[in-house]
Design a protein around this motif. Structure first.
Motif, mmCIF file in Angstrom:
data_model
loop_
_atom_site.group_PDB
_atom_site.id
_atom_site.type_symbol
_atom_site.label_atom_id
_atom_site.label_comp_id
_atom_site.label_asym_id
_atom_site.label_seq_id
_atom_site.Cartn_x
_atom_site.Cartn_y
_atom_site.Cartn_z
ATOM 1 N N THR A 132 85.495 121.313 41.360
ATOM 2 C CA THR A 132 84.365 120.557 40.773
ATOM 3 C C THR A 132 83.358 120.618 41.841
ATOM 4 O OG1 THR A 132 85.460 118.760 41.243
ATOM 5 C CG2 THR A 132 85.729 119.286 38.929
ATOM 6 N N ARG A 133 81.999 119.980 41.610
ATOM 7 C CA ARG A 133 81.149 119.589 42.404
ATOM 8 C C ARG A 133 81.423 118.487 43.565
ATOM 9 N NH1 ARG A 133 75.652 118.378 39.946
ATOM 10 N NH2 ARG A 133 74.979 118.226 41.823
ATOM 11 N N PRO A 134 81.971 117.505 43.215
ATOM 12 C CA PRO A 134 82.479 116.549 44.252
ATOM 13 C C PRO A 134 83.534 117.256 45.229
ATOM 14 C CG PRO A 134 82.685 115.465 42.028
ATOM 15 C CD PRO A 134 82.289 116.795 41.802
ATOM 16 N N MET A 135 84.320 118.053 44.672
ATOM 17 C CA MET A 135 85.102 118.561 45.674
ATOM 18 C C MET A 135 84.418 119.491 46.819
ATOM 19 S SD MET A 135 88.006 119.821 42.812
ATOM 20 C CE MET A 135 89.154 120.837 43.989
ATOM 21 N N VAL A 136 83.340 120.253 46.339
ATOM 22 C CA VAL A 136 82.743 121.067 47.042
ATOM 23 C C VAL A 136 81.776 120.133 48.003
ATOM 24 C CG1 VAL A 136 80.681 122.517 47.245
ATOM 25 C CG2 VAL A 136 82.442 122.912 45.358
ATOM 26 N N VAL A 137 81.327 119.016 47.680
ATOM 27 C CA VAL A 137 80.615 117.881 48.422
ATOM 28 C C VAL A 137 81.527 117.781 49.792
ATOM 29 C CG1 VAL A 137 79.415 115.873 48.641
ATOM 30 C CG2 VAL A 137 78.920 117.636 46.835
ATOM 31 N N MET A 138 82.666 117.237 49.049
ATOM 32 C CA MET A 138 83.741 116.785 50.003
ATOM 33 C C MET A 138 84.149 117.720 51.083
ATOM 34 S SD MET A 138 85.716 114.171 50.916
ATOM 35 C CE MET A 138 86.130 112.995 49.882
ATOM 36 N N ALA A 139 84.454 118.954 50.631
ATOM 37 C CA ALA A 139 84.733 119.986 51.645
ATOM 38 C C ALA A 139 83.622 120.318 52.694
ATOM 39 C CB ALA A 139 84.666 121.351 50.843
ATOM 40 N N ILE A 140 82.376 120.201 52.281
ATOM 41 C CA ILE A 140 80.971 120.159 53.048
ATOM 42 C C ILE A 140 81.026 119.137 53.860
ATOM 43 C CG2 ILE A 140 78.462 120.380 53.061
ATOM 44 C CD1 ILE A 140 78.530 121.698 50.327
ATOM 45 N N THR A 141 81.217 118.106 53.490
ATOM 46 C CA THR A 141 81.167 116.939 54.607
ATOM 47 C C THR A 141 82.183 116.892 55.551
ATOM 48 O OG1 THR A 141 82.266 115.394 52.932
ATOM 49 C CG2 THR A 141 80.065 115.179 52.612
ATOM 50 N N VAL A 142 83.553 117.253 55.027
ATOM 51 C CA VAL A 142 84.555 117.160 56.184
ATOM 52 C C VAL A 142 84.080 118.245 57.251
ATOM 53 C CG1 VAL A 142 86.840 117.808 56.381
ATOM 54 C CG2 VAL A 142 86.276 116.302 54.508
#
Lengths: 71, 274
Positions: B47-57
């Motif tokens: 999902t989008r939050p997972m992608v955002v989380m991966a980017i931020t990490v």
């Protein structure tokens, strides 16, 4: 007119925390005005109190959304 | 259909606005299939939050490694910036809330929490992303579970399994009131604290995101109405801009409050006997 009465409930539920947050910051400003050197000690306490009061309004919002769809 | 797309469509005759229900918030990017988990069907998806989380990490790792790899006593500009953030968590949160005796082991944990939450929150207003991953309850629950395990673990380690429950009772109480106070304290330690910690972060990010969507999409809808109503979209968009700035503050504050409370729970489990 269509709508959802639980939203009015949320509005009512937000009044209490709003007053609480106002009182907390009023007390914090008063404290700093009387004793500016105490600001460092007062700030975490003020933020902590603010967070605890604000949580109640957030609960109301969350409860508004987690009721059963269509109920 | 996504909530945004649903709001952008012109409304049919006699149709009114509807309150969103949970199905509108489930928009997987990639679906892998379903699994049966405890009797309910779960969809495996990205999902989008997972992608955002991966980017931020990824960005956070790059930032921390890049600014501290050549650490020097006289810091470079980047290192000074990183040190400022680190000092804020170390001195302003960990040392103040846990106490100068045993705060050091928890600084890396609190620092990681702080930068991760702060960056993820700010993703809610950074233009190409504009998706606060903390607005999905699963991610705050995961972070809260970590805090939960840590503060109970240090509490049990310090006071012993039975001593931990004894420690919850304030001293000097009359005997008959002790069971009631113990029940209340256990409710605080095991239910209220983690519940409020997760829900506060989630609720703030969720409400902030909704607020921005209401002003931006509401302005767009008014703009589409034509005539005088189009003019009303201008103040709506001005409000959207003002609320974006306000959100930046709230998002910082929520990251701060989360680590502040986590540190105070850890500190509370570590204090000596009453």
């Amino acid at each position: 007119m269509t709508g959802d009465i639980s939203l009015i409930g949320y509005g009512l539920a937000a009044i209490g925390p709003a007053i609480g947050v106002g009182l907390i910051f009023a007390a914090y400003i008063n404290g700093v005005a009387r004793q500016p050197e105490a600001q460092k000690i007062l700030q975490p306490i003020a933020i902590l109190g603010f967070a605890l009061a604000e949580a109640l309004a957030i609960f109301a919002l969350v409860l508004y959304f987690i009721r059963l769809p269509g109920a | 259909m996504s909530p945004t797309a649903a709001m952008l469509l012109p409304m049919a005759e006699g149709e009114s606005h509807f309150p969103p229900d949970p199905s509108l918030f489930w928009q997987p990017l990639v679906k892998f299939g379903t699994v049966d988990l405890f009797g309910s069907e779960m969809t495996l998806a990205i999902t989008r939050p997972m992608v955002v989380m991966a980017i931020t990490v990824g960005l956070l790792s790059w930032w921390l490694v890049a600014t501290t790899r050549k650490a020097a006593i006289v810091p470079s500009k980047g290192q000074a910036g990183t040190e400022a953030v680190y000092n804020f968590v170390r001195n302003g949160v960990a040392r103040d809330m846990i106490g100068s005796r045993d705060f050091l082991p928890f600084v890396p944990f609190l620092f990681t929490m702080f930068v991760l939450i702060l960056f993820n929150n700010w993703m809610g207003i950074i233009p190409p992303v504009q998706m606060p991953s903390m607005a999905r309850i699963g991610i705050p629950i995961g972070l809260t579970l970590l805090v939960y395990v840590v503060y109970h673990w240090v509490g049990v380690k310090k006071h012993g399994a039975i001593g931990y429950f004894k420690f919850m009772l304030p001293g000097g109480l009359p005997g008959w009131i002790k069971p009631f106070i113990l029940a209340l304290e256990m409710l605080t330690f095991f239910v209220t604290r983690p519940l409020t910690l997760a829900l506060r972060l989630f609720g703030n990010m969720f409400a902030g995101h909704l607020l921005l969507v209401v002003f931006i999409i509401g302005g767009w809808e008014l703009f589409l109405q034509g005539g005088l109503l189009s003019l009303v979209s201008v103040p709506a968009w001005i409000m959207a801009f003002a609320m974006t700035l306000f959100e930046a503050l709230v998002q910082f504050l929520q990251a701060y409050v989360f680590v502040l409370l986590a540190a105070s729970y850890i500190g509370g489990a570590l204090v000596d006997e009453h």
